[in-house]
Write a protein that holds these residues in place. Structure first.
Motif, short mmCIF file in Angstrom:
data_model
loop_
_atom_site.label_atom_id
_atom_site.label_comp_id
_atom_site.label_asym_id
_atom_site.label_seq_id
_atom_site.Cartn_x
_atom_site.Cartn_y
_atom_site.Cartn_z
N ARG A 377 -2.60 10.32 -12.98
CA ARG A 377 -1.77 10.91 -14.37
C ARG A 377 -2.06 11.87 -15.02
NH1 ARG A 377 -2.62 4.55 -15.94
NH2 ARG A 377 -0.66 3.40 -14.68
N GLU A 378 -2.81 12.60 -14.71
CA GLU A 378 -2.83 13.80 -15.36
C GLU A 378 -2.78 14.80 -14.61
OE1 GLU A 378 -7.23 16.15 -15.91
OE2 GLU A 378 -7.82 14.80 -15.61
N GLN A 379 -2.38 14.59 -13.51
CA GLN A 379 -1.38 15.76 -12.71
C GLN A 379 -0.44 15.55 -13.52
OE1 GLN A 379 -1.99 15.49 -8.24
NE2 GLN A 379 0.00 16.64 -8.44
N LEU A 380 0.51 14.41 -13.83
CA LEU A 380 2.31 13.96 -14.19
C LEU A 380 1.73 14.48 -15.59
CD1 LEU A 380 4.78 12.44 -12.89
CD2 LEU A 380 3.05 10.71 -13.86
N HIS A 381 0.75 14.79 -16.30
CA HIS A 381 1.14 15.16 -17.61
C HIS A 381 0.99 16.19 -17.47
CE1 HIS A 381 -0.03 14.52 -21.62
NE2 HIS A 381 -1.15 15.89 -21.67
N GLU A 382 0.29 17.21 -16.93
CA GLU A 382 0.13 18.66 -16.81
C GLU A 382 1.67 18.89 -16.40
OE1 GLU A 382 -4.70 19.71 -15.10
OE2 GLU A 382 -2.39 19.63 -13.21
N LEU A 383 2.15 18.42 -15.09
CA LEU A 383 3.74 18.82 -15.03
C LEU A 383 4.86 18.82 -15.95
CD1 LEU A 383 3.76 17.90 -11.32
CD2 LEU A 383 2.76 20.30 -12.21
N THR A 384 4.23 17.57 -16.26
CA THR A 384 5.51 16.70 -17.37
C THR A 384 5.41 17.69 -18.66
OG1 THR A 384 4.31 15.38 -18.16
CG2 THR A 384 6.30 15.06 -17.45
N ASP A 385 4.34 18.67 -19.28
CA ASP A 385 3.67 19.18 -20.21
C ASP A 385 4.55 20.88 -19.72
OD1 ASP A 385 2.66 18.30 -21.92
OD2 ASP A 385 0.54 18.72 -21.87
N VAL A 580 -16.00 11.89 -4.60
CA VAL A 580 -16.14 12.61 -4.63
C VAL A 580 -14.96 13.63 -4.03
CG1 VAL A 580 -17.08 14.93 -3.50
CG2 VAL A 580 -18.84 13.24 -5.24
N ARG A 581 -14.74 12.63 -1.98
CA ARG A 581 -14.40 13.26 -1.59
C ARG A 581 -12.70 13.50 -2.44
NH1 ARG A 581 -13.77 9.52 2.37
NH2 ARG A 581 -15.87 9.43 1.98
N GLU A 582 -12.60 12.43 -2.97
CA GLU A 582 -11.07 11.86 -3.44
C GLU A 582 -10.80 12.74 -4.62
OE1 GLU A 582 -9.10 9.35 -3.07
OE2 GLU A 582 -8.00 9.78 -4.18
N TYR A 583 -12.12 13.23 -5.38
CA TYR A 583 -11.44 13.96 -6.56
C TYR A 583 -10.62 15.60 -6.07
CZ TYR A 583 -12.52 15.77 -11.11
OH TYR A 583 -12.18 16.36 -12.34
N GLN A 584 -11.69 15.36 -4.53
CA GLN A 584 -11.58 17.26 -4.28
C GLN A 584 -9.84 17.06 -3.85
OE1 GLN A 584 -15.01 16.75 -1.41
NE2 GLN A 584 -15.56 19.31 -1.81
N LEU A 585 -9.71 15.98 -2.91
CA LEU A 585 -8.04 16.43 -2.12
C LEU A 585 -7.21 16.61 -3.98
CD1 LEU A 585 -7.54 13.41 0.09
CD2 LEU A 585 -7.21 15.43 -0.12
N GLN A 586 -8.16 15.73 -4.70
CA GLN A 586 -7.25 15.55 -6.18
C GLN A 586 -6.50 17.15 -6.22
OE1 GLN A 586 -7.95 13.42 -9.18
NE2 GLN A 586 -7.77 11.41 -7.98
N LEU A 587 -8.01 17.83 -6.66
CA LEU A 587 -7.80 18.97 -7.24
C LEU A 587 -7.64 19.78 -6.09
CD1 LEU A 587 -11.40 19.31 -8.29
CD2 LEU A 587 -9.66 19.98 -9.60
N LYS A 588 -7.02 19.16 -5.18
CA LYS A 588 -6.52 20.49 -3.91
C LYS A 588 -4.97 20.01 -4.52
CE LYS A 588 -5.61 21.26 0.64
NZ LYS A 588 -6.73 19.73 1.94
N ARG A 589 -4.38 18.93 -4.26
CA ARG A 589 -3.16 18.82 -4.43
C ARG A 589 -2.58 19.28 -5.64
NH1 ARG A 589 -3.56 13.31 -3.74
NH2 ARG A 589 -4.79 12.42 -1.58
N ARG A 590 -2.83 19.30 -7.19
CA ARG A 590 -2.57 19.86 -8.29
C ARG A 590 -2.96 21.41 -8.05
NH1 ARG A 590 -7.28 17.89 -12.32
NH2 ARG A 590 -7.44 19.29 -13.71
N LEU A 591 -3.48 22.28 -7.85
CA LEU A 591 -2.86 23.52 -7.16
C LEU A 591 -1.92 23.35 -6.87
CD1 LEU A 591 -5.19 25.42 -8.24
CD2 LEU A 591 -6.16 26.08 -6.02
N GLU A 592 -2.21 22.57 -5.39
CA GLU A 592 -1.23 23.50 -4.48
C GLU A 592 0.78 23.05 -5.62
OE1 GLU A 592 -1.07 20.97 -1.14
OE2 GLU A 592 -2.78 21.99 -0.13
N SER A 593 0.17 22.01 -6.05
CA SER A 593 1.62 21.61 -6.61
C SER A 593 2.26 22.70 -8.06
CB SER A 593 1.73 19.56 -6.21
OG SER A 593 1.77 20.18 -8.42
N VAL A 594 0.59 23.47 -8.58
CA VAL A 594 1.69 23.91 -9.45
C VAL A 594 1.84 25.61 -8.37
CG1 VAL A 594 0.43 25.32 -11.84
CG2 VAL A 594 -0.25 23.03 -11.29
N LYS A 595 0.59 25.62 -7.71
CA LYS A 595 1.59 26.81 -6.60
C LYS A 595 3.52 26.80 -6.67
CE LYS A 595 -2.53 28.69 -4.43
NZ LYS A 595 -2.71 27.88 -3.22
N ARG A 596 3.17 25.35 -6.37
CA ARG A 596 4.75 25.63 -5.93
C ARG A 596 6.05 25.72 -7.33
NH1 ARG A 596 5.19 20.01 -3.38
NH2 ARG A 596 3.45 19.89 -3.52
#
Ligand SMILES: Nc1nc2c(ncn2[C@@H]2O[C@H](COP(=O)(O)OP(=O)(O)OP(=O)(O)O)[C@@H](O)[C@H]2O)c(=O)[nH]1
Ligand SMILES: [Mg+2]
Length: 653
Positions: A377-385, A580-596
């Motif tokens: 949801r955080e990611q979604l929020h960032e992107l809709t913004d 922790v593993r999950e959070y790391q993954l999420q951060l990675k995904r967020r970064l990738e998605s903004v990059k894209r």
């Protein structure tokens, strides 16, 4: 009627197993579970499948234990199955049981195995030690003949008998009395297991018939293990003998000892002795009522727990389908009480074991799903913004995610540090609970006991032994407290600084192992005190035998403690690790998605759409998992057999 109660229980158990199976498959299919939860669920399922209900029959000899078992459980064979006759009949503890895949047979453990230090539970795993004979169940006569073997005896010299743990006493009061040739009669077998197919046994009932325990050398394991672990104990008195001194001894040492309060019943057998044909029914009822009250008073229990019956007439009535005699035997009242005691007691145990585990695993998986959901949801929020924003803003977003990632990585450093302290502390913990240390201490105590010339020396050696065990448990408790404190701090930090969803780690107490050690010490002291009456050499042999059993039990307690601690350690660490593993993954995904999006702003809408779909899936998963959990909880609370009538007034004349 017992059969119906049991079937309800069996079905309840099957429903729980089905619920757990469903949970397990769901976790696997949705990739929410981890290997450890999967193992725990598998273990729960195994335990449910192997679940046994043990009911023990305990009394002085000839009170009618075996006859009562015949009447309650085996009347369907149209005859007596277990040998029952005047004098001593059952000579060794006898377990009747059946497990899927068993073959009908009778397994007999020779009495000579008492010479070794091995306990019965250890020996059960070693087939070679047992004499195994096929059991022909085609007719009651064949069964009878086969089962008569539990009554076999042989002659032994007084010395040999003593060596095997039987007290010898020339008066016959406190032990076996040698004959003119100095020989005594001892049981041929130490323990018998009879496997045979019967509807109740198939459902996990285990019947434990015991020999009259007093005066002859009782198997220490009976006192320390078999009886305390039985789910119900039926103590039997005979109306013609009343409560004798030796009945009281059995009651005190074997039935009333220790923690047992629930699942304990008293049968006052042989009430048919009062039906002399002269007295009126009212007189007889009054006389029975009077005996029941006096038994209850002597044993200091509720009179409602004393059931007057006639096992013999009950058996005859069932075999001949004679309802009048059956009612007179009052055997059905006892059966009803037995099942209403037994089944709920056992249900509580199953419920306790299962609900904690299910709750933990479901809770943990929900935490994980919710963490995924909030990340998404955080990611979604960032992107809709970002919609309609220019390159600059996107670059700013990228920096923001990067900073978060750096911060988290610093947090990770601390986490790794904590993890290494954690593993050191765990090692300390296992050293205190270690089986090597216990083995050394057992050996030291054994030697000290051999050296001890007087009972004081024995007592000191044993006191040292128990104190040492308690000391180790205390040290473990201290270590556990430290570990919990440290983890709690770490959990909090991750929750506050990085928004992880972690509830405080579950606590762990060693109190139940301490209680078990206390119980062993109490049993040992009692044994020592009663052994003091006997001659010195015998006392030593007996005491040492008893110690070996105590040592085996202590080892088992420590083994369980080790297993529990191991599970606890894994359980408190696993959620952080997963998240922790999950959070790391999420951060990675967020970064990738903004990059894209940085590279091509037109993918933004696609990405938002993708994330929305993922969100829906997650929400549905949370709902499904909650529903599965709910189904298991509600099954656990259901009372099987609740539709059977409430307690029939047991003493109605
Ligand atoms: N009259 C009468 N006799 C009974 C009854 N129940 C058992 N008996 C008799 O009491 C004697 C002892 O019965 P068992 O079943 O062998 O007693 P037990 O408690 O198993 O005895 P051990 O195996 O020697 O410890 C036998 O002769 C039975 O027939 C009963 O309800 N009424
Ligand atoms: Mg018997």
């Amino acid at each position: 009627m017992l059969v119906e109660h049991f079937s309800a229980y069996t079905q309840w158990r099957a429903e729980i197993a089905a619920g757990i199976g469903e949970l397990r498959t769901w976790l696997q299919r949705n990739e929410v579970g981890d290997a450890q939860s999967d193992l725990r669920l598998q273990y729960l399922l195994d335990r449910l499948r192997e679940d046994k209900l043990v009911v023990a029959f305990v009394a002085e000899f000839s009170r009618g234990k075996s006859e009562l078992i015949n009447a309650v459980f085996f009347a369907g064979y149209g005859n007596r199955i277990l040998p029952s006759s005047a004098g001593r009949t059952t000579m060794c503890p006898t377990e009747l049981q059946w497990q899927a895949g068993d073959v009908p047979q009778i397994r007999l453990l020779p009495i000579e195995s008492r010479r070794t230090d091995a306990s019965i539970s250890d020996l059960k795993r070693q087939s070679a030690e047992w004499q195994i004979r096929p059991l022909d169940t085609s007719s009651a006569e064949n069964l009878q003949q086969a089962l008569a073997q539990v009554g076999e005896t042989r002659m032994a010299s007084a010395d040999e008998a003593r060596e095997l743990g039987f007290p010898i006493d020339d008066t016959g009061e406190k032990g076996l009395r040698p004959n003119a040739e100095g020989q005594v009669e001892i049981p041929r077998w130490r323990h018998a297991v009879i496997q045979f197919q019967h509807p109740l046994l198939e459902q996990g009932l285990v019947i434990l018939d015991t020999p009259g325990l007093n005066a002859i050398g009782a198997e220490p394991e009976l006192t320390l293990n078999l009886l305390p672990n039985a789910h119900a104990v039926l103590f039997i008195l005979a109306a013609d003998t009343g409560v004798t001194q030796s009945d009281l001894g059995v009651w005190r040492d074997h039935v009333n000892a220790g923690r047992r309060q629930r699942g304990r019943l008293v049968a006052l057998n042989k009430i048919d002795g009062l039906w002399d044909g002269l007295r009126s029914d009212e007189d007889i009822a009054r006389e029975i009522q009077h005996q029941v009250s006096s038994v209850a008073q002597t044993l200091e229990i509720d009179p409602g727990m004393v059931f007057p019956v006639s096992a013999q007439k009950g058996l005859v009535a069932k075999v001949n389908s004679d309802p009048e005699l059956l009612a007179r035997s009052r055997i059905l009242e006892l059966e009803h009480a037995l099942s209403t005691e037994l089944v709920p007691t056992k249900q509580d145990i199953v419920r306790d074991n299962t609900s904690g585990e299910v709750h933990d695993i479901v809770g943990r998986s929900l935490d994980l799903l919710n963490a995924r959901l909030s990340g998404l949801r955080e990611q979604l929020h960032e992107l809709t913004d970002l919609r309609g924003k220019n390159q600059n803003v996107i670059e700013y977003m990228m920096r923001k995610v990067r900073t978060e990632k750096d911060e988290f990585e610093q947090g990770l450093q601390k986490y790794y540090a904590v993890r290494s302290v954690f593993s050191n502390m765990s090692n300390n913990l296992f050293a205190h609970l270690g089986l090597d240390a216990l083995r050394d201490e057992t050996r030291r105590t054994r030697e000290a006991m051999l050296d001890a010339a007087f009972s004081r020396g024995l007592r000191d050696a044993m006191r040292g032994f128990f104190n040492h065990l308690r000391g180790n448990l205390q040290k473990s408790t201290d270590e556990i407290t430290e570990i919990a404190k440290m983890l709690d701090a770490m959990y909090k930090r991750f929750t506050i600084e990085h928004g992880l969803k972690l509830a405080s780690p579950s606590s762990f107490s060693t109190a139940r192992y301490e209680k078990e050690i206390d119980r062993l010490e109490e049993a040992f002291n009692k044994q020592l005190n009663s052994a003091l009456i006997i001659m010195t050499t015998e006392k030593h042999v007996l005491t040492q035998k008893f110690f070996e059993t105590v040592a085996v039990q202590a080892r088992r307690t420590f083994e369980i403690a080790n297993r529990d601690v191991e599970q606890w350690l894994r359980a408190v660490m696993a959620p952080v690790e997963t998240q922790v593993r999950e959070y790391q993954l999420q951060l990675k995904r967020r970064l990738e998605s903004v990059k894209r999006i940085h590279q091509a702003t037109d993918t933004l809408e696609d990405r938002v759409c993708e994330l929305q779909q993922a969100e829906d899936v997650l929400v549905r998963q949370v709902e499904q998992l909650e529903a599965i959990g709910q189904r298991i909880y509600s099954t656990l609370d259901v009372q099987p057999g609740a539709d059977t009538p409430p307690d029939a007034a047991p003493l109605a004349a």
